[in-house]
Write a protein that holds these residues in place. Structure first.
Motif, PDB file in Angstrom:
ATOM      1  N   UNK A 126      46.929  42.549  37.106  1.00 29.57           N
ATOM      2  CA  UNK A 126      46.278  41.998  38.326  1.00 29.57           C
ATOM      3  C   UNK A 126      46.688  42.771  39.464  1.00 29.57           C
ATOM      4  N   UNK A 127      45.512  43.190  40.128  1.00 29.76           N
ATOM      5  CA  UNK A 127      46.139  44.071  41.395  1.00 29.76           C
ATOM      6  C   UNK A 127      47.113  43.483  42.424  1.00 29.76           C
ATOM      7  N   UNK A 128      47.990  44.279  42.582  1.00 32.81           N
ATOM      8  CA  UNK A 128      49.272  43.821  43.464  1.00 32.81           C
ATOM      9  C   UNK A 128      50.509  43.333  42.905  1.00 32.81           C
ATOM     10  N   UNK A 129      50.217  43.514  41.666  1.00 36.82           N
ATOM     11  CA  UNK A 129      51.297  43.084  40.858  1.00 36.82           C
ATOM     12  C   UNK A 129      51.773  44.079  39.684  1.00 36.82           C
ATOM     13  N   UNK A 130      52.941  44.436  39.739  1.00 38.86           N
ATOM     14  CA  UNK A 130      53.376  45.566  38.784  1.00 38.86           C
ATOM     15  C   UNK A 130      53.503  45.199  37.375  1.00 38.86           C
ATOM     16  N   UNK A 131      52.826  45.720  36.226  1.00 37.09           N
ATOM     17  CA  UNK A 131      52.839  45.293  35.093  1.00 37.09           C
ATOM     18  C   UNK A 131      52.030  44.152  34.760  1.00 37.09           C
ATOM     19  N   UNK A 151      37.223  40.591  46.410  1.00 29.86           N
ATOM     20  CA  UNK A 151      37.860  41.724  45.972  1.00 29.86           C
ATOM     21  C   UNK A 151      38.097  41.166  44.551  1.00 29.86           C
ATOM     22  N   UNK A 152      37.794  42.162  43.543  1.00 26.41           N
ATOM     23  CA  UNK A 152      37.986  41.723  42.063  1.00 26.41           C
ATOM     24  C   UNK A 152      39.516  42.148  41.856  1.00 26.41           C
ATOM     25  N   UNK A 153      40.207  41.086  41.310  1.00 31.02           N
ATOM     26  CA  UNK A 153      41.708  41.212  41.469  1.00 31.02           C
ATOM     27  C   UNK A 153      42.160  41.413  39.861  1.00 31.02           C
ATOM     28  N   UNK A 154      41.280  41.061  39.135  1.00 26.84           N
ATOM     29  CA  UNK A 154      41.569  41.172  37.550  1.00 26.84           C
ATOM     30  C   UNK A 154      40.348  41.015  36.622  1.00 26.84           C
ATOM     31  N   UNK A 155      40.316  41.763  35.696  1.00 29.73           N
ATOM     32  CA  UNK A 155      39.162  41.646  34.548  1.00 29.73           C
ATOM     33  C   UNK A 155      39.918  41.552  33.071  1.00 29.73           C
ATOM     34  N   UNK A 156      39.159  40.752  32.302  1.00 27.75           N
ATOM     35  CA  UNK A 156      39.847  40.718  30.780  1.00 27.75           C
ATOM     36  C   UNK A 156      38.426  40.852  30.118  1.00 27.75           C
ATOM     37  N   UNK A 157      38.402  41.457  29.012  1.00 27.14           N
ATOM     38  CA  UNK A 157      37.380  41.537  28.056  1.00 27.14           C
ATOM     39  C   UNK A 157      35.975  41.649  28.820  1.00 27.14           C
ATOM     40  N   UNK A 158      35.909  42.475  29.815  1.00 23.72           N
ATOM     41  CA  UNK A 158      34.744  42.957  30.483  1.00 23.72           C
ATOM     42  C   UNK A 158      34.177  41.802  31.449  1.00 23.72           C
ATOM     43  N   UNK A 159      35.073  40.546  31.713  1.00 20.78           N
ATOM     44  CA  UNK A 159      34.736  39.707  32.651  1.00 20.78           C
ATOM     45  C   UNK A 159      35.679  39.606  33.955  1.00 20.78           C
ATOM     46  N   UNK A 160      35.187  39.143  34.980  1.00 26.91           N
ATOM     47  CA  UNK A 160      36.101  39.054  36.326  1.00 26.91           C
ATOM     48  C   UNK A 160      36.826  37.790  36.050  1.00 26.91           C
ATOM     49  N   UNK A 161      38.138  37.651  36.149  1.00 23.37           N
ATOM     50  CA  UNK A 161      39.058  36.423  35.922  1.00 23.37           C
ATOM     51  C   UNK A 161      39.915  36.340  36.917  1.00 23.37           C
ATOM     52  N   UNK A 162      40.020  37.338  38.061  1.00 19.81           N
ATOM     53  CA  UNK A 162      40.637  36.889  39.312  1.00 19.81           C
ATOM     54  C   UNK A 162      40.121  37.637  40.275  1.00 19.81           C
TER      55      UNK A 162
END
Length: 195
Positions: A126-131, A151-162
């Motif tokens: 997750x962008x803005x969080x370490x680790x 802003x896309x903050x996180x992706x998982x499995x090729x999908x936007x999740x945050x």
């Protein structure tokens, strides 16, 4: 600095877990069920649950329109899972009569990762969080597309999740179920910055 007052929409879903996570992230948290309980809040969490039920209850309890007004006026808001769906400007596959609060220029797909028995946990950067954070995906939606200001903050499995847009943050997954309060900490920092 005084702890910000953050409400958790308490119509349906995992309210208690968010109240605990917010308290652990140095916020004062309280449940919100009625329009008048939105007054004085510095921020609001829309929890996971069932988005269609939540939409109907928000309308029934008279909180939907006041909530839209507060979000449009810049109230910091964080939605998890069903909360992400509630913050979407558009749902690809809405149920009959399903409404959203809106506030994030995104199109979402409900139950995109599958049914209840296909729920899973995964490490998510997750962008803005370490680790990585431990993402709990329960009948989780994903974001199909976003507008230019999102802003896309996180992706998982090729999908936007945050995602984040202005004072609004949303995740497909449930960080409140893990005991890791860093995503709530990120939201509390957003609330402080907006104050």
């Amino acid at each position: 600095m005084t702890a910000p007052l953050i409400g958790v929409l308490a119509l349906q879903g995992d309210v208690r877990e968010h109240l605990i996570a917010l308290a652990a992230a140095d916020a004062t948290a309280r449940p919100v069920r009625r329009p008048e309980e939105l007054a004085g809040l510095d921020g609001l969490v829309i929890p996971g649950g069932e988005s269609t039920t939540m939409s109907k209850l928000a309308t029934l309890f008279g909180v939907m329109e006041p909530l839209r007004e507060r979000v449009r006026a810049g109230l910091p808001v964080y939605g998890t899972c069903a909360g992400l769906i509630m913050l979407a400007d558009k749902i690809l596959d809405p149920r009959s009569g399903q409404e959203t609060v809106g506030g994030i220029d995104m199109i979402v797909r409900r139950n995109a990762f599958g049914r209840q028995n296909e729920s899973f946990e995964a490490a998510v950067d997750v962008a803005g969080i370490e680790g990585p954070v431990d993402g709990v995906f329960i009948r989780a939606p994903w974001v199909e597309s976003v507008g230019a200001d999102v802003e896309i903050v996180a992706e998982y499995g090729g999908h936007i999740v945050a995602v984040r847009q202005g004072n609004a943050l949303a995740t497909s997954f449930h960080p409140e179920l893990t005991g890791d309060h860093r995503v709530h900490g990120l939201f509390v920092a957003m609330v402080r910055a907006a104050g």
